[in-house]
Design a protein around this motif. Sequence first.
Motif, PDB file in Angstrom:
ATOM      1  N   ARG A  81       0.841  -1.212   0.000  1.00 23.21           N
ATOM      2  CA  ARG A  81       0.000   0.000   0.000  1.00 23.21           C
ATOM      3  C   ARG A  81       0.861   1.241   0.000  1.00 23.21           C
ATOM      4  NH1 ARG A  81      -3.062  -3.024   4.060  1.00 23.21           N
ATOM      5  NH2 ARG A  81      -2.615  -1.530   5.709  1.00 23.21           N
ATOM      6  N   GLU A  82       1.982   1.150   0.736  1.00 21.15           N
ATOM      7  CA  GLU A  82       2.909   2.275   0.775  1.00 21.15           C
ATOM      8  C   GLU A  82       3.539   2.472  -0.613  1.00 21.15           C
ATOM      9  OE1 GLU A  82       3.373   4.606   2.621  1.00 21.15           O
ATOM     10  OE2 GLU A  82       5.312   5.434   1.992  1.00 21.15           O
ATOM     11  N   GLU A  83       3.899   1.345  -1.271  1.00 20.29           N
ATOM     12  CA  GLU A  83       4.445   1.414  -2.633  1.00 20.29           C
ATOM     13  C   GLU A  83       3.444   2.064  -3.585  1.00 20.29           C
ATOM     14  OE1 GLU A  83       5.938  -2.077  -4.762  1.00 20.29           O
ATOM     15  OE2 GLU A  83       6.752  -2.773  -2.842  1.00 20.29           O
ATOM     16  N   LEU A  84       2.197   1.671  -3.430  1.00 19.83           N
ATOM     17  CA  LEU A  84       1.152   2.198  -4.316  1.00 19.83           C
ATOM     18  C   LEU A  84       0.968   3.697  -4.091  1.00 19.83           C
ATOM     19  CD1 LEU A  84      -1.024   1.767  -6.453  1.00 19.83           C
ATOM     20  CD2 LEU A  84      -2.585   0.978  -4.666  1.00 19.83           C
ATOM     21  N   ARG A  85       1.079   4.099  -2.836  1.00 20.45           N
ATOM     22  CA  ARG A  85       0.944   5.531  -2.530  1.00 20.45           C
ATOM     23  C   ARG A  85       2.040   6.325  -3.255  1.00 20.45           C
ATOM     24  NH1 ARG A  85       2.872   9.377   0.646  1.00 20.45           N
ATOM     25  NH2 ARG A  85       4.431   8.048   1.624  1.00 20.45           N
ATOM     26  N   LEU A  86       3.259   5.757  -3.236  1.00 21.61           N
ATOM     27  CA  LEU A  86       4.369   6.443  -3.897  1.00 21.61           C
ATOM     28  C   LEU A  86       4.179   6.486  -5.413  1.00 21.61           C
ATOM     29  CD1 LEU A  86       7.331   5.016  -1.767  1.00 21.61           C
ATOM     30  CD2 LEU A  86       6.413   7.359  -1.757  1.00 21.61           C
ATOM     31  N   LEU A  87       3.739   5.367  -5.967  1.00 20.83           N
ATOM     32  CA  LEU A  87       3.501   5.318  -7.415  1.00 20.83           C
ATOM     33  C   LEU A  87       2.443   6.343  -7.819  1.00 20.83           C
ATOM     34  CD1 LEU A  87       3.985   3.912 -10.189  1.00 20.83           C
ATOM     35  CD2 LEU A  87       2.079   2.395  -9.619  1.00 20.83           C
ATOM     36  N   ARG A  88       1.426   6.428  -6.998  1.00 19.91           N
ATOM     37  CA  ARG A  88       0.365   7.379  -7.290  1.00 19.91           C
ATOM     38  C   ARG A  88       0.900   8.812  -7.317  1.00 19.91           C
ATOM     39  NH1 ARG A  88      -2.901  11.242  -6.347  1.00 19.91           N
ATOM     40  NH2 ARG A  88      -2.383  12.152  -4.358  1.00 19.91           N
ATOM     41  N   GLU A  89       1.763   9.113  -6.352  1.00 25.16           N
ATOM     42  CA  GLU A  89       2.344  10.462  -6.295  1.00 25.16           C
ATOM     43  C   GLU A  89       3.209  10.724  -7.516  1.00 25.16           C
ATOM     44  OE1 GLU A  89       4.464  11.176  -2.665  1.00 25.16           O
ATOM     45  OE2 GLU A  89       2.583  11.263  -1.508  1.00 25.16           O
ATOM     46  N   GLN A  90       4.047   9.733  -7.807  1.00 29.69           N
ATOM     47  CA  GLN A  90       4.983   9.862  -8.916  1.00 29.69           C
ATOM     48  C   GLN A  90       4.243  10.059 -10.243  1.00 29.69           C
ATOM     49  OE1 GLN A  90       7.578   6.392  -8.992  1.00 29.69           O
ATOM     50  NE2 GLN A  90       7.610   6.556 -11.226  1.00 29.69           N
ATOM     51  N   GLU A  91       3.151   9.340 -10.435  1.00 33.58           N
ATOM     52  CA  GLU A  91       2.417   9.425 -11.698  1.00 33.58           C
ATOM     53  C   GLU A  91       1.315  10.485 -11.664  1.00 33.58           C
ATOM     54  OE1 GLU A  91       3.311   7.966 -14.322  1.00 33.58           O
ATOM     55  OE2 GLU A  91       4.747   6.559 -13.470  1.00 33.58           O
ATOM     56  N   ALA A  92       1.163  11.157 -10.560  1.00 33.98           N
ATOM     57  CA  ALA A  92       0.092  12.147 -10.387  1.00 33.98           C
ATOM     58  C   ALA A  92      -1.262  11.555 -10.805  1.00 33.98           C
ATOM     59  CB  ALA A  92       0.385  13.418 -11.191  1.00 33.98           C
ATOM     60  N   ALA A  93      -1.511  10.333 -10.345  1.00 37.22           N
ATOM     61  CA  ALA A  93      -2.756   9.656 -10.714  1.00 37.22           C
ATOM     62  C   ALA A  93      -3.934  10.217  -9.923  1.00 37.22           C
ATOM     63  CB  ALA A  93      -2.631   8.158 -10.474  1.00 37.22           C
ATOM     64  N   ASP A  94      -5.101  10.215 -10.567  1.00 38.45           N
ATOM     65  CA  ASP A  94      -6.318  10.715  -9.918  1.00 38.45           C
ATOM     66  C   ASP A  94      -7.150   9.592  -9.313  1.00 38.45           C
ATOM     67  OD1 ASP A  94      -5.980  13.448 -11.003  1.00 38.45           O
ATOM     68  OD2 ASP A  94      -6.331  12.439 -12.916  1.00 38.45           O
ATOM     69  N   VAL A  95      -6.945   8.382  -9.828  1.00 35.89           N
ATOM     70  CA  VAL A  95      -7.792   7.280  -9.391  1.00 35.89           C
ATOM     71  C   VAL A  95      -7.044   5.952  -9.518  1.00 35.89           C
ATOM     72  CG1 VAL A  95      -8.873   7.049 -11.690  1.00 35.89           C
ATOM     73  CG2 VAL A  95     -10.096   6.215  -9.686  1.00 35.89           C
ATOM     74  N   ILE A  96      -7.311   5.033  -8.576  1.00 39.67           N
ATOM     75  CA  ILE A  96      -6.776   3.670  -8.661  1.00 39.67           C
ATOM     76  C   ILE A  96      -7.940   2.764  -9.039  1.00 39.67           C
ATOM     77  CG2 ILE A  96      -5.594   1.804  -7.418  1.00 39.67           C
ATOM     78  CD1 ILE A  96      -3.929   4.328  -7.352  1.00 39.67           C
ATOM     79  N   LEU A  97      -7.735   1.961 -10.085  1.00 36.76           N
ATOM     80  CA  LEU A  97      -8.780   1.022 -10.497  1.00 36.76           C
ATOM     81  C   LEU A  97      -8.376  -0.379 -10.058  1.00 36.76           C
ATOM     82  CD1 LEU A  97      -9.287   2.320 -14.166  1.00 36.76           C
ATOM     83  CD2 LEU A  97     -10.419   3.099 -12.058  1.00 36.76           C
ATOM     84  N   ILE A  98      -9.213  -0.993  -9.235  1.00 37.38           N
ATOM     85  CA  ILE A  98      -8.913  -2.323  -8.710  1.00 37.38           C
ATOM     86  C   ILE A  98      -9.645  -3.370  -9.541  1.00 37.38           C
ATOM     87  CG2 ILE A  98      -9.140  -3.847  -6.704  1.00 37.38           C
ATOM     88  CD1 ILE A  98      -7.228  -1.571  -6.190  1.00 37.38           C
ATOM     89  N   ASP A  99      -8.919  -4.390  -9.994  1.00 35.21           N
ATOM     90  CA  ASP A  99      -9.517  -5.374 -10.893  1.00 35.21           C
ATOM     91  C   ASP A  99     -10.332  -6.465 -10.180  1.00 35.21           C
ATOM     92  OD1 ASP A  99     -10.172  -6.362 -13.342  1.00 35.21           O
ATOM     93  OD2 ASP A  99      -8.381  -7.608 -13.554  1.00 35.21           O
ATOM     94  N   HIS A 100     -10.931  -6.144  -9.050  1.00 35.98           N
ATOM     95  CA  HIS A 100     -11.829  -7.067  -8.346  1.00 35.98           C
ATOM     96  C   HIS A 100     -12.950  -6.246  -7.749  1.00 35.98           C
ATOM     97  CE1 HIS A 100      -8.183  -9.694  -8.154  1.00 35.98           C
ATOM     98  NE2 HIS A 100      -9.114 -10.591  -8.468  1.00 35.98           N
ATOM     99  N   GLU A 101     -14.009  -6.954  -7.318  1.00 36.15           N
ATOM    100  CA  GLU A 101     -14.978  -6.230  -6.500  1.00 36.15           C
ATOM    101  C   GLU A 101     -14.461  -6.321  -5.071  1.00 36.15           C
ATOM    102  OE1 GLU A 101     -19.181  -6.508  -7.288  1.00 36.15           O
ATOM    103  OE2 GLU A 101     -19.626  -6.501  -5.151  1.00 36.15           O
ATOM    104  N   ILE A 102     -14.256  -5.172  -4.430  1.00 31.30           N
ATOM    105  CA  ILE A 102     -13.743  -5.189  -3.063  1.00 31.30           C
ATOM    106  C   ILE A 102     -14.809  -4.663  -2.110  1.00 31.30           C
ATOM    107  CG2 ILE A 102     -11.316  -5.073  -3.724  1.00 31.30           C
ATOM    108  CD1 ILE A 102     -11.326  -2.115  -3.227  1.00 31.30           C
TER     109      ILE A 102
END
Length: 424
Positions: free
Chosen positions: A67-88
């Motif tokens: 989750r911490e890795e994903l947070r960093l990736l999101r910052e680096q890519e300036a992403a607006d949304v994370i799309l999860i490939d499952h129903e969570i």
Amino acid sequence: MMQDIDPKPTRAIVAAVQLSSVGDVEFEASLTELRQLAKTLGFEVVGRFTQKRAAFESGAYFGRGKREELRLLREQEAADVILIDHEISPSQQFNLAKEVGCEVMDRTMVILEIFHRHAASRYARAQVEIARLSYMAPRLREAAKQAGPKDRARSGTGGRSGGESHGELDRRKIRDRMAELQKELDAMGSERRTQRARRGEREGLARVALVGYTNAGKSTLMRALTASEALVADKLFATLDTTVRALHPETVPRVLVSDTVGFIKNLPHGLVASFKSTLDEALEASLLVHVVDASDPGYERQLAVTEQVLDEIGAEGVPRLLVFNKIDRGGDEAALRAQHPGCIVMSAKREGDVARLHEAILAFFQRDLVEAELFLPWSAQNLRGQIFATCVVLEERTDDAGAFLRVRGEPGAVARLREQLGEV
Ligand SMILES: Nc1nc2c(ncn2[C@@H]2O[C@H](COP(=O)(O)OP(=O)(O)O)[C@@H](O)[C@H]2O)c(=O)[nH]1
Ligand SMILES: [Mg+2]
């Protein structure tokens, strides 16, 4: 519409946990489909993020370090949304969003959003809204739980009765709305049957619907066949939904092509009814162009599922043209032709192939054109535009009373014109 003029598309990261029971091929295919769904929504996919795990992390889907890795990736890519490939679950969604610092949409939500945009008929809109509400209900409950005491405090000042919390009130509203929609759907059952009887005849226009799985190339073919990114601007079609365009170069009769919502390999079970309702427009077409990705190893099953669903929604009588697309990427052309007589094997990337498809569609509509002579009195000039839009005018003579037009058109279109001219 909004995303057409928005210079900055939503930046999305596709993300998924690969469970040990899921093989690489299946996992990748599903992620590719999610990417395609994101594109359908106008998102730009700027990253991908995966983790192998025996099970989803119960609190926030990914493990803590990830989750911490994903947070960093999101910052680096300036992403607006994370799309999860499952129903969570609502709480996983909520917690993950909080940790990575942006919106999280799961697969179901992405698909619901696509259906919502595609739902053209009243029936489809009601069906999709029910699915959206039943998806939202537990998420509102989660949000209320997270808001905790604050929520109750607010309820005291909001003028609501009986100490009902904000969340409780919203949930009651949702239940009421769902019941109301369900009643509407039940009442619409019979209306829909009469709609089907009108199939292909609406306004005397020749209509084609592109159907098939997501990623088969429907939108690409639509653009190639209609040679435009722009909408059909003509007033005559202003009331039709935005995915309808006229065949280009112009044809007689004028043929309208519509792009339907794609079949989804990994469709959450709860969305089946909504999906079928979005296919309503296929029922109004005179011809269904069924697009199959010939390079997909699973094409045979996809073909069978599409045919079956079309039958289920009442489109069994609508003529179909089977198109095997993406032959430049693979597939056995000779075998396809042998197994499916009358099919078209092509690549949307080849101009000549697109022209052949254009021709085949036109041939279908010109097959049974009839010639007729119509008399258009000067008092009925308002019908002139309609005559020219639906028929080829071969000859025109005028006298004191009006114009004689020798036309060629579909029998149905000619009959309707005669009726409107009072010639019956
Ligand atoms: N190689 C190849 N790629 C294609 C062909 N047709 C479409 N594509 C690509 O396949 C992807 C999905 O196409 P799209 O039209 O969005 O599919 P849709 O989901 O059915 O609307 C896009 O990246 C297209 O560029 C084709 O005939 N050959
Ligand atoms: Mg598409």
